[in-house]
Design a protein around this motif. Structure first.
Motif: not given
Length: 409
Positions: A300-305, A313-318, A250-251, A348-352
């Motif tokens: 991002s500063q919160t991902t391993g790669r 966000a796309v990976i998380a939302q999937s 969610q973050m 938000g629309a791009a994520l959808q």
């Protein structure tokens, strides 16, 4: 003289004059130095020095100068306030001091309101006796201060973006620290008319949020958790996913929607049970006064790669399939400009649009990156229909051949 690192009234580490460290209660050690052998470098370099106020924080130098504390010695700053803060229940004392947690802690004892006004608004300090304050150990660079209202503690800060960020995260159903605008009589209690006018000229607001820690639970930053995992040869991102996968994902969505350029290892992390020292789950999201950045590509500063906020966000939302419809149902937050709000809704629309494309690539077993997703999205719009991965690959090959033929690549 020996120094004791305390957790409430429990000594957890003893530091001798010669620098020797002796662990007294391993399960309650600060997470960043929770390992079998704690060195003086761990105690000073990893734990104590990182508790002191950052010089880059607004009004930090005024705070230190008012209390006649050095600007270049974070250890001395911590020693002056026993390293107390409102993030956890750790503090320090020398072995001869007759002090206990009940008498010294910041959760239930009076804290200086005068120094709080200095920290928040840069006003001159009006009291110079020995004072109790969390300002010497409160992290971050924005102007901020802790103020007690009746029996509760609130963090006041200068930063209009916190409130619309809260409203948007409410609409998305993502857990976060709520911020509210301070106004009316409450604002008059902390800011003179001149200061209020100055804040308005800056196009800012005084906002506040409630304290989320207590004597029962502490915060552990991801930075400290990272030290802990690496000392055990474990990957901190893998461990976070095991511990609290949903809130971590969610973050990623939240930071992309908010275009938050300031999620770093010090402003997200975990709750810790103060009774046992056990790590619990990710704490609610907070610290969004650098959200709504105008940059198009933030990493991002919160991902391993290495990846962008959008990719994360796309990976998380999937996986999450979080309902983002509330983003389009809500009205524009009052404290956002129309341009900022348009960009929020565009993300938000791009994520959808991008998540279904990403999922199709995964089903086909094809490698994918964000550039491919965006290109496929553009072609979908141009052709006014959904295209398959195989068709995308054919179009890409044809486009590449045409570019080579015309000397464009």
């Amino acid at each position: 003289m020996k120094t004791l690192l305390m957790h409430k009234d429990v000594p957890v580490l003893e530091v001798a004059e010669d620098g020797t460290c002796r662990i007294l209660e391993p399960k309650l050690l600060p997470v960043g130095i929770r390992k079998p052998d704690v060195t003086l470098a761990d105690y000073y370099g990893v734990w104590l020095s990182n508790r002191a106020i950052q010089l880059g924080r607004t009004n930090a130098k005024l705070i230190l100068n008012s209390l006649r504390l050095p600007q270049t010695n974070s250890i001395a700053v911590c020693e002056a306030c026993h390293a107390l803060n409102l993030t956890d229940c750790y503090w320090i004392r020398n072995e001869e001091e007759a002090l206990n947690w009940h008498d010294i802690n910041l959760y239930c004892n009076t804290i200086s309101k005068s120094l709080a006004v200095t920290a928040l608004l840069g006003e001159s300090l009006t009291e110079h006796e020995k004072i109790r304050t969390p300002e010497l150990t409160t992290q971050g660079i924005s102007a901020k201060a802790w103020i007690r209202k009746e029996n509760d503690l609130y963090l006041y800060k200068i930063g209009r973006r916190e409130v619309p960020a809260s409203q948007i995260l409410d609409a998305l159903g993502i857990e976060h620290v709520n911020y509210y605008v301070v106004e009316g009589e409450e604002l008059k209690e902390v800011a003179s008319d001149d200061k209020q006018e100055q804040i308005e000229l800056w196009n800012e607001k005084v906002v506040k949020s409630g304290l989320i820690t207590s004597e029962e639970r502490s915060l552990v930053t991801f930075e400290d958790y990272k030290y802990y995992c690496e000392s055990q040869g474990r990957d901190p991102f893998d461990e976070i996913l095991k511990l609290d996968r949903t809130h971590y994902l969610q973050m990623q969505v939240a930071d992309y929607i908010l275009n938050n350029m300031d999620r770093h290892t010090g402003n997200w992390g975990l709750f810790m049970d103060n009774r046992t020292g056990a790590l619990m789950r990710l704490h609610p999201l907070m610290d969004h006064d650098h959200a709504f950045a105008k940059m198009n590509k933030i990493y991002s500063q919160t991902t391993g790669r290495h990846m962008t906020l959008q990719e994360a966000a796309v990976i998380a939302q999937s996986e999450l399939h979080l309902d983002v419809s509330g983003l389009f149902d809500m009205e524009k937050p009052e404290l956002l400009t129309q341009e900022e709000w348009d960009q929020v809704q565009a993300r938000g629309a791009a994520l959808q649009r991008l998540v279904p494309i990403y999922e199709e690539f995964l089903r086909e077993g094809s490698d994918v990156n964000i550039e491919m997703l965006e290109k496929m999205d553009r072609w979908t719009k141009l052709l006014h229909r959904k295209i398959k991965v195989s068709e995308f690959q054919e179009l890409s090959a044809a486009e590449t051949a045409e570019s080579i033929g015309t000397g464009l690549c």
